[in-house]
Design an enzyme around this catalytic site. Structure first.
Site, PDB file in Angstrom:
ATOM      1  N   THR A 246       0.828  -1.213   0.000  1.00 52.06           N
ATOM      2  CA  THR A 246       0.000   0.000   0.000  1.00 52.06           C
ATOM      3  C   THR A 246       0.862   1.263   0.000  1.00 52.06           C
ATOM      4  O   THR A 246       0.580   2.215  -0.732  1.00 52.06           O
ATOM      5  CB  THR A 246      -0.941   0.011   1.211  1.00 52.06           C
ATOM      6  OG1 THR A 246      -0.172  -0.254   2.390  1.00 52.06           O
ATOM      7  CG2 THR A 246      -2.019  -1.043   1.072  1.00 52.06           C
ATOM      8  N   SER A 289      -6.864   1.360  -1.122  1.00 52.28           N
ATOM      9  CA  SER A 289      -7.392   0.062  -0.673  1.00 52.28           C
ATOM     10  C   SER A 289      -8.909   0.057  -0.680  1.00 52.28           C
ATOM     11  O   SER A 289      -9.560  -0.410   0.255  1.00 52.28           O
ATOM     12  CB  SER A 289      -6.865  -0.261   0.730  1.00 52.28           C
ATOM     13  OG  SER A 289      -5.464  -0.289   0.752  1.00 52.28           O
ATOM     14  N   CYS A 353      -6.033  -0.080  10.205  1.00 52.24           N
ATOM     15  CA  CYS A 353      -4.661  -0.479   9.896  1.00 52.24           C
ATOM     16  C   CYS A 353      -3.721  -0.246  11.065  1.00 52.24           C
ATOM     17  O   CYS A 353      -3.559   0.884  11.543  1.00 52.24           O
ATOM     18  CB  CYS A 353      -4.167   0.282   8.665  1.00 52.24           C
ATOM     19  SG  CYS A 353      -2.439  -0.037   8.273  1.00 52.24           S
ATOM     20  N   ASP A 391      -6.191  -3.509 -12.461  1.00 58.24           N
ATOM     21  CA  ASP A 391      -6.574  -4.887 -12.177  1.00 58.24           C
ATOM     22  C   ASP A 391      -5.884  -5.408 -10.924  1.00 58.24           C
ATOM     23  O   ASP A 391      -5.494  -6.563 -10.853  1.00 58.24           O
ATOM     24  CB  ASP A 391      -6.247  -5.795 -13.366  1.00 58.24           C
ATOM     25  CG  ASP A 391      -7.178  -5.575 -14.545  1.00 58.24           C
ATOM     26  OD1 ASP A 391      -8.387  -5.441 -14.313  1.00 58.24           O
ATOM     27  OD2 ASP A 391      -6.694  -5.518 -15.682  1.00 58.24           O
TER      28      ASP A 391
END
Length: 404
Positions: A246, A289, A353, A391
């Site tokens: 991330t 995310s 997180c 993707d």
């Protein structure tokens, strides 16, 4: 026609217009169908939430579950449940009280005080990467491989006690796991290789303690009588993947956006006090995310005027929430002067997180150092033509050639 009987939308929805913005459909859904039925490629369905208040509600509701083995949990990519089954110890797949127990092994590792002690080392890592960039005889590098990946990779490897020479294994396997185009077998094999490696590392460091996160985690687990190399290996796997994937994508996207908008870059680098809120705005703006905050209802609940029945899946869209005009004025505009602290880029509730303080520190250090040391940095091609990760489970940029 009610929302329950309306035709389901095909999901995931791709970011097709502005590469930085969430899918255009989120805007109309938020006002017209804030709880919308969606259908995945395998034909299963779930509810998509796009309003900030509804996403917060679900992510903090104890009547919904993160159990990826539940039949109703959204399998938004093929093989997700199988990969989760193999990764014993994944915090993101746990509910209380198990989640509470194992998260407690890690909480003190990511406090603000501990992260501040890491600042000098992270600065060294960033400076080393920028030194290498500047040494390029062609004055042209791929920012992703030169900076975006190495900074969080080296940082998390050092924290965990993973030899940095093994980072290639994690980067390649993580890429396979994150790509939506990977097969179920490829995804399961990739996560299995990472987990097997880390389970062995847990056992080795438990036997011969070191000054590493893994050693300290193992020691706490032994003190509490819950030591299990398999579960701890799963925890380490989550930290390793989440610890660089991330953040690496946020580095690339943030640099691209700031190069495209020099006025915003000037606002970010005007003084040191501008950097922390600027990073929060970049986190809100990109919401990389978006689709990983999925849940399954354990009981009937009401959200956005819709009764979601027990056993039905839910996708709580982070990008939808972070671009809600009821919370953020002109949300599709990157505005480094706004107060973005209500954003949900790191999730919300008990599963928020755990490494967010580390991510913030890395982003602040990279942005401030890069633009100070290479003020003439620019992309080789127009930002709009960069190969964006349309993707992938985590949004980002595959490669980004820059020059100066």
């Amino acid at each position: 026609m009610s929302d329950r009987t309306a035709q389901s939308l095909t999901f995931p929805i791709t970011r097709n217009a502005c590469p930085f913005a969430p899918p255009e459909q989120y805007t109309s859904l938020r006002s017209e169908r804030p709880a919308a039925r969606i259908a995945f490629p395998d034909g299963t369905t779930a509810w998509l939430l796009t309003r900030h208040s509804d996403v917060r509600q679900v992510l903090s509701d104890p009547r919904v579950s993160n159990d990826r083995q539940h039949p109703g949990f959204p399998e938004y990519v093929p093989g997700l449940k199988e990969a989760s089954r193999r990764m014993k110890g994944g915090l993101l797949a746990m509910d209380p009280p198990e989640h509470t127990t194992y998260r407690s092994l890690l909480t003190r590792e990511f406090t603000l005080r501990r992260m501040r002690r890491l600042r000098p080392r992270i600065q060294q890592i960033v400076d080393l990467c920028v030194d290498t960039m500047l040494a390029s005889p062609t004055r042209r590098v791929d920012l992703v491989t030169a900076l975006s990946l190495p900074v969080p990779s080296l940082t998390i490897c050092e924290l965990l006690g993973v030899p940095y020479d093994d980072r290639e294994l994690f980067q390649q396997r993580t890429l396979t796991f994150m790509e939506r185009t990977s097969t179920q077998e490829e995804r399961a094999a990739a996560i299995g290789e990472i987990r097997d490696y880390l389970c062995d590392l847990v056992a080795a460091q438990a036997a011969r303690p070191q000054d590493t996160l893994i050693s300290r985690m193992a020691a706490r687990a032994k003190e509490q009588g819950i030591y299990d190399p398999g579960i701890l290996g799963g925890l380490a796997t989550l930290l390793l993947i989440a610890g660089f994937e991330t953040t690496a994508n946020m580095i690339s996207l943030g640099v691209a956006a700031l190069l495209k908008e020099p006025g915003q870059r000037a606002a970010l680098t005007a003084d040191a006090a501008s950097m922390p809120p600027g990073v929060e705005e970049l986190l809100r703006y990109f919401s990389v995310s978006d689709q990983v905050t999925c849940r399954v209802a354990l009981h009937d609940i009401e959200v956005a005027g819709i009764r979601i029945r027990a056993g039905e899946g839910i996708v709580a869209s982070i990008a939808g929430a972070n671009h809600d005009p009821e919370v953020f004025s002109d949300p599709h505009t990157l505005d480094l002067h706004r107060d973005p602290h209500s954003h949900l880029a790191f999730g919300f509730g008990i599963h928020q997180c755990i490494g967010q303080n580390l991510a913030r520190l890395e982003l602040e250090t990279v942005y401030s150092t890069l633009f100070a040391r290479i003020p003439t940095l620019r992309t080789v091609c127009p930002v709009e033509d960069l190969p964006f990760k349309r993707d992938s489970l985590v949004y980002g940029i595959h490669s980004m050639d820059v020059t100066w």
